[in-house]
Scaffold this active site. Structure first.
Site, short mmCIF file in Angstrom:
data_model
loop_
_atom_site.label_atom_id
_atom_site.label_comp_id
_atom_site.label_asym_id
_atom_site.label_seq_id
_atom_site.Cartn_x
_atom_site.Cartn_y
_atom_site.Cartn_z
N ARG A 160 0.83 -1.21 0.00
CA ARG A 160 0.00 0.00 0.00
C ARG A 160 0.86 1.27 0.00
NH1 ARG A 160 -4.62 -2.46 3.92
NH2 ARG A 160 -5.94 -3.22 2.24
N GLY B 163 -10.07 -8.96 -2.83
CA GLY B 163 -9.70 -9.91 -1.79
C GLY B 163 -8.92 -11.12 -2.26
N GLY C 1 -13.60 -3.84 -0.97
CA GLY C 1 -14.99 -3.37 -1.01
C GLY C 1 -15.20 -2.29 -2.05
N LYS D 131 -19.58 -17.57 -1.11
CA LYS D 131 -21.05 -17.48 -1.06
C LYS D 131 -21.66 -16.70 -2.22
CE LYS D 131 -21.29 -17.58 3.94
NZ LYS D 131 -21.46 -16.73 5.12
P1 AMP Z 1 -14.82 -14.79 -0.71
O1 AMP Z 1 -14.25 -14.00 0.42
O2 AMP Z 1 -16.29 -14.89 -0.72
O3 AMP Z 1 -14.25 -14.35 -2.05
O4 AMP Z 1 -14.34 -16.29 -0.48
C1 AMP Z 1 -13.00 -16.68 -0.51
C2 AMP Z 1 -12.89 -17.95 0.23
O5 AMP Z 1 -13.72 -18.92 -0.36
C3 AMP Z 1 -11.49 -18.54 0.23
O6 AMP Z 1 -10.98 -18.49 1.53
C4 AMP Z 1 -11.68 -19.97 -0.24
O7 AMP Z 1 -10.97 -20.91 0.54
C5 AMP Z 1 -13.17 -20.17 -0.06
N1 AMP Z 1 -13.70 -21.22 -0.94
C6 AMP Z 1 -13.60 -21.33 -2.26
N2 AMP Z 1 -14.16 -22.48 -2.69
C7 AMP Z 1 -14.61 -23.13 -1.62
C8 AMP Z 1 -15.28 -24.38 -1.41
N3 AMP Z 1 -15.56 -25.16 -2.42
N4 AMP Z 1 -15.58 -24.72 -0.13
C9 AMP Z 1 -15.27 -23.92 0.89
N5 AMP Z 1 -14.66 -22.72 0.75
C10 AMP Z 1 -14.34 -22.33 -0.48
#
Ligand code: AMP
Length: 416
Positions: free
Chosen positions: A34, A373, A396, A217
């Site tokens: 940063r 992220g 964000g 999610k």
């Molecule tokens: P996000 O912050 O929503 O972008 O999610 C990122 C996180 O999703 C990472 O830490 C990954 O380990 C997790 N992730 C990706 N695929 C899977 C999966 N099939 N099952 C559980 N966690 C997952």
């Protein structure tokens, strides 16, 4: 005004940067990305013969002084990075004399802005349900204006180079801009680059456009998915979301991560893709493991037929082939969120192959933006950060920009 067109000679510039760098328990910086990100702006001001006042937040001190989040800890690192001695103002709202004494070529670093609740402008110690909340909020907004005015009084030019906080209407990121006329406020180089990268994705689109959305999610990505429907040709949805779609289609997803209250939403997304003529690419197979650990037993399964006790942790070979097929011909690519649990090496293959396909498409002339992220952590892990067109510094802020929201930090300068 643009930063390239402004000569800072004889001017005093106050620059909002994002120096919210990670520190170890001894206060040493563990990643200075940063600080390096803001250097082109800071160096331009000094090279022109301007005086520089640097302000930032660090962590979430919630409006209270907290020595663990003091920017005094990074004073030497900033000095080294800009190549000039740095004075430190231990109270950002009482730096009048130090700012007034600042000469061309000199640098003043202000203490953490968030030691004052006025920076964020949210009332503290009062619940949203409290009948007195609205009055407290109104009062805090007035105090925020006074705080911003004070910061503005230190300088005659304002530069915002903190993309990471551009989606917040804080005193130093947006409100302060009201105290400078259009010729004396501007985006810094990093902000300009970020805004241009988002424009390439949302406005200046070269086709085909493939977006790859992963992560854990559906619910946290739905805003972006909806906005992308009107822009993309191919939409790849992967990561943990896969299993919400598989279950919605009547599959058995075993122990996989699944949002049971979002099954209708998944069906909606499938229908919308059809209505809008978007090629929705979902994983058909996965790597399933019998434990959430790198050393677990694994097998390749159909995403709709995962045995009980097993969970999908990465995409399978058929999915990889489909995804790569939609990425390689693309001329615009957006990647947000990993395809699997990439933090564990045995479940990182899908994310790595996506990364390699993006790099190959980029070499063939595609514009590729990676941001938000964990996909940034992915390209860093695999060593491809320099091989894609742009890696965003904003979490964000980037996601909100792609959702089509106007960022307050940008609007305050561009007057939108
Ligand atoms: P996000 O912050 O929503 O972008 O999610 C990122 C996180 O999703 C990472 O830490 C990954 O380990 C997790 N992730 C990706 N695929 C899977 C999966 N099939 N099952 C559980 N966690 C997952």
């Amino acid at each position: 005004m643009t930063i390239d067109n402004f000569n800072f000679n004889g001017h005093k510039a106050i620059v909002r940067v994002d120096f919210n760098v990670p520190l170890d328990e001894n206060g040493n910086i563990t990643d200075d990305t940063r600080i390096r990100g803001a250097l082109p702006t800071l160096k331009k001001i000094l090279a022109d013969g301007g005086a520089l006042i640097v302000m930032s937040h660090m962590g979430k001190p919630k409006g209270k002084v907290n020595p663990k989040m003091s920017l005094s800890q990074i004073k030497e690192a900033v000095s080294k990075a800009v190549g000039a001695p740095v004075e430190f103002a231990p109270d950002c709202a009482k730096a009048d004399e130090m700012a007034a004494a600042l000469k061309p070529g000199e640098v003043l670093l202000l203490e953490n802005l968030r030691f004052y609740p006025e920076e964020e402008g949210k009332p503290v110690g009062i619940d949203k349900e409290d009948p007195a909340y609205d009055a407290a909020k109104k009062e805090m907004k007035e105090r925020q204006k006074e705080f911003a005015k004070k910061l503005a009084s230190y300088a005659d030019v304002y530069v915002n180079d903190a993309f990471g906080t551009a989606h917040r209407r804080h005193a130093s990121t947006a409100v302060i801009a009201d105290y400078f006329d259009a010729d004396h406020k501007m985006l810094g180089y990093l902000m300009e680059k970020e805004v241009k990268a988002v424009d390439s994705i949302l406005k200046d689109i070269k086709r085909p456009f493939t977006a790859i959305m992963g992560g854990s999610k559906v619910s946290t990505k739905i805003g972006i998915i909806e906005n992308l429907f009107d822009k993309v040709d191919n939409l790849i949805l992967c990561g943990g979301m896969t299993y919400t779609f598989a279950k919605a289609a009547g599959g058995n997803v075993g122990n996989s991560i699944c949002e049971n209250d979002k099954l209708d939403l998944a069906l909606d997304i499938i229908q919308k893709a059809k209505d809008k003529g978007v090629n929705l690419v979902l994983a058909t197979d996965c790597v399933a493991s019998d434990d959430f650990s790198n050393d677990a037993n694994t097998q390749i399964c159909c995403v709709k037929n995962i045995p009980d006790g097993w969970e999908g942790v990465d995409i399978g070979p058929a999915a990889i082939a489909n995804f790569v097929g939609a990425i390689l011909p693309a001329k615009t690519i957006l990647w947000n969120g990993p395809a699997g649990v990439f933090e564990m090496d045995n479940f990182a293959t899908g994310s790595k192959v996506i990364c390699e396909a993006i790099v190959e498409a980029t070499n063939q002339g595609a514009f590729s933006l990676v941001g938000g992220g964990d996909s940034v952590a992915c390209v860093n892990k695999f060593g491809y950060a320099d091989a894609v067109s742009y890696v965003s510094t904003g979490g964000g802020a980037l996601l909100e920009a792609i959702e089509g929201k106007v960022l307050p930090g940008v609007a305050a300068i561009e007057g939108k």
